[in-house]
Design a protein around this motif. Structure first.
Motif, PDB file in Angstrom:
ATOM      1  N   GLU A  73       0.820  -1.207   0.000  1.00 27.34           N
ATOM      2  CA  GLU A  73       0.000   0.000   0.000  1.00 27.34           C
ATOM      3  C   GLU A  73       0.861   1.267   0.000  1.00 27.34           C
ATOM      4  OE1 GLU A  73      -3.020   0.986  -0.309  1.00 27.34           O
ATOM      5  OE2 GLU A  73      -3.992  -0.951  -0.483  1.00 27.34           O
ATOM      6  N   LEU A  74       1.978   1.243   0.709  1.00 21.91           N
ATOM      7  CA  LEU A  74       2.863   2.401   0.754  1.00 21.91           C
ATOM      8  C   LEU A  74       3.413   2.711  -0.633  1.00 21.91           C
ATOM      9  CD1 LEU A  74       4.418   4.567   2.313  1.00 21.91           C
ATOM     10  CD2 LEU A  74       6.182   2.845   2.786  1.00 21.91           C
ATOM     11  N   SER A  75       3.850   1.690  -1.345  1.00 24.38           N
ATOM     12  CA  SER A  75       4.368   1.925  -2.694  1.00 24.38           C
ATOM     13  C   SER A  75       3.255   2.351  -3.644  1.00 24.38           C
ATOM     14  CB  SER A  75       5.083   0.670  -3.221  1.00 24.38           C
ATOM     15  OG  SER A  75       4.200  -0.429  -3.333  1.00 24.38           O
ATOM     16  N   MET A  76       2.022   1.882  -3.401  1.00 27.01           N
ATOM     17  CA  MET A  76       0.883   2.330  -4.211  1.00 27.01           C
ATOM     18  C   MET A  76       0.673   3.833  -4.025  1.00 27.01           C
ATOM     19  SD  MET A  76      -1.181  -0.281  -5.690  1.00 27.01           S
ATOM     20  CE  MET A  76      -2.893  -0.039  -5.242  1.00 27.01           C
ATOM     21  N   ILE A  77       0.769   4.314  -2.797  1.00 27.57           N
ATOM     22  CA  ILE A  77       0.610   5.741  -2.530  1.00 27.57           C
ATOM     23  C   ILE A  77       1.673   6.545  -3.273  1.00 27.57           C
ATOM     24  CG2 ILE A  77       0.721   7.536  -0.753  1.00 27.57           C
ATOM     25  CD1 ILE A  77      -0.341   5.449   1.236  1.00 27.57           C
ATOM     26  N   ILE A  78       2.921   6.142  -3.112  1.00 23.34           N
ATOM     27  CA  ILE A  78       4.025   6.877  -3.748  1.00 23.34           C
ATOM     28  C   ILE A  78       3.874   6.846  -5.266  1.00 23.34           C
ATOM     29  CG2 ILE A  78       6.524   6.963  -4.067  1.00 23.34           C
ATOM     30  CD1 ILE A  78       6.771   5.624  -1.280  1.00 23.34           C
ATOM     31  N   GLY A  79       3.564   5.668  -5.812  1.00 17.18           N
ATOM     32  CA  GLY A  79       3.436   5.538  -7.251  1.00 17.18           C
ATOM     33  C   GLY A  79       2.317   6.383  -7.828  1.00 17.18           C
ATOM     34  N   ARG A  80       1.194   6.454  -7.124  1.00 21.50           N
ATOM     35  CA  ARG A  80       0.066   7.242  -7.625  1.00 21.50           C
ATOM     36  C   ARG A  80       0.339   8.737  -7.538  1.00 21.50           C
ATOM     37  NH1 ARG A  80      -5.029   3.495  -5.420  1.00 21.50           N
ATOM     38  NH2 ARG A  80      -5.020   2.098  -7.232  1.00 21.50           N
TER      39      ARG A  80
END
Length: 391
Positions: A245-252
């Protein structure tokens, strides 16, 4: 006004993620409250998903008639309020009924906020969908921490949901003043609405189905894979999904810039191919460190697919923008429901490591299916996505 609507829509995504995060993290307390076994908990989760899916399937005509701003002003506070029904349910059958209601109003809210995001993006004139979807991931992470906090404070399942509702209802009512009227979502008086959606909407829906399937499979099975196949302790295995989820936030947060630079189709093809490659690395990982690394990286790979498909749906739908988003959302949620079930069935007949190749194959399908869309300019303005109508 556009900036206010942009922030309002982003915060609506965050509120939806927060309410979901509290619900998910307190499911163990739900099981303890009603003395449920794993199968009964699974039925409750499925009831939520089916309620959401039924509502989404019926939203095409509603979105066409009223538009996303009107839908959100009703569905968002009702979503928070429906948690009260779940919290005070006196029995398991009553709980299932309440969960279905929660799923239905949440499904309405989901379609409404994605359609409103399309309206805001088109008014803005550039790619901002990924940034608004980042609100969901931030909200989900915050809701998960809040749910864990209520557990640490000794609050029961019902008390945790009542606290979430107490925060969510006034927040939802305040956000209702920020939404933009749909430019193309409401029906023109006296005009006969077009019943048939463009064929491209269903191709986009298939891509959303695949992306939701991948995300759902990772969410539901990553912890078990880390502990059962890679030998991680329970505490280490629990880190898998938060890292994802953390990488999803950064990626978005960076996804819109990448889409502006490389274009819509190239982003989808690259995301599908990269997801397949990283998941293959997850399968080949020799231990927990490699597994956690792969789960963190795969979040970057898959994170932009769902926001982009929602943006495309609204654009190619033309005068039926809201109906197109509803159709794509319904197809996507079908993947979210079916993916973990299919993976579990395959794992029962082989192993979870082997079953993960299904998710790799679905990721490849995202890359291949995205190539069926017609290329436009490298700048994903609405004109580019509109070319997909004739694909």
């Amino acid at each position: 006004m556009i900036n206010r609507a942009r922030w309002g829509t982003t915060l609506t995504f965050a509120l939806a993620g927060l309410l979901m995060g509290v619900w998910v993290t307190r499911i163990p307390a739900l099981a303890a409250t009603f003395h449920l076994d794993a199968g009964q908990v699974g039925v409750a989760v499925l009831a939520w998903g089916l309620g959401a899916l039924v509502a989404m399937q019926s939203m095409r005509a509603v979105m066409l008639r009223f538009g996303s701003h009107a839908v959100l002003r009703i569905a968002t506070p009702l979503t928070a309020l429906s948690l009260v029904l779940v919290a005070v349910a006196p029995s398991y059958p009553a709980l299932l009924a309440a969960v279905v209601v929660y799923g239905m109003v949440f499904g309405m809210m989901d379609i409404g906020m994605n359609s409103q995001a399309v309206t805001v993006e088109q008014a803005h004139g550039g790619s901002i969908m990924n940034g608004m979807h980042a609100g969901w991931s931030v909200g989900a992470l915050t809701g998960g921490l809040a749910g864990a906090g209520t557990a640490a404070l000794g609050l029961t399942f019902g008390e945790a949901l009542l606290a979430a509702a107490a925060f969510g209802v006034p927040a939802a009512l305040a956000l209702g003043f920020t939404y933009l009227p749909d430019a193309r979502g409401a029906r023109v008086p006296g005009a006969a609405p077009r019943r048939k959606l463009p064929r491209t909407v269903y191709l986009i829906g298939a891509l959303a189905f695949a992306a939701f399937l991948v995300e759902g499979s990772i969410a539901d099975w990553s912890g078990l894979y880390l502990s059962g196949d890679l030998g991680a302790t329970e505490a280490v295995a629990a880190l898998g999904y938060p890292l994802f989820e953390l990488s999803m936030i950064i990626g978005r947060l960076f996804g819109d810039r990448l889409r502006d630079r490389f274009g819509t189709r190239n982003m989808l093809v690259g995301s599908g191919a990269a997801t397949a490659l990283v998941l293959a690395g997850l399968i080949a990982a020799p231990g927990p460190v490699g597994g956690l690394t792969a789960l963190f990286v795969v979040g970057f790979a898959i994170c932009t697919v769902i926001p982009i498909t929602m943006s495309m749906a609204g654009t190619v739908g033309g005068a039926q923008s809201g109906a197109s988003v509803a159709q794509v959302g319904a197809m996507g949620y079908t993947g979210l429901l079916l993916g973990p079930v299919v993976l579990g069935f395959a794992a029962d007949h082989s192993s979870l490591r082997s079953a993960l190749w299904i998710v790799v194959g679905v990721s490849v399908a995202i890359a291949v299916g995205s190539r069926l869309t017609r290329p436009g300019s490298v700048i994903p303005r609405p004109a580019e996505d509109r070319e997909l109508v004739n694909a």
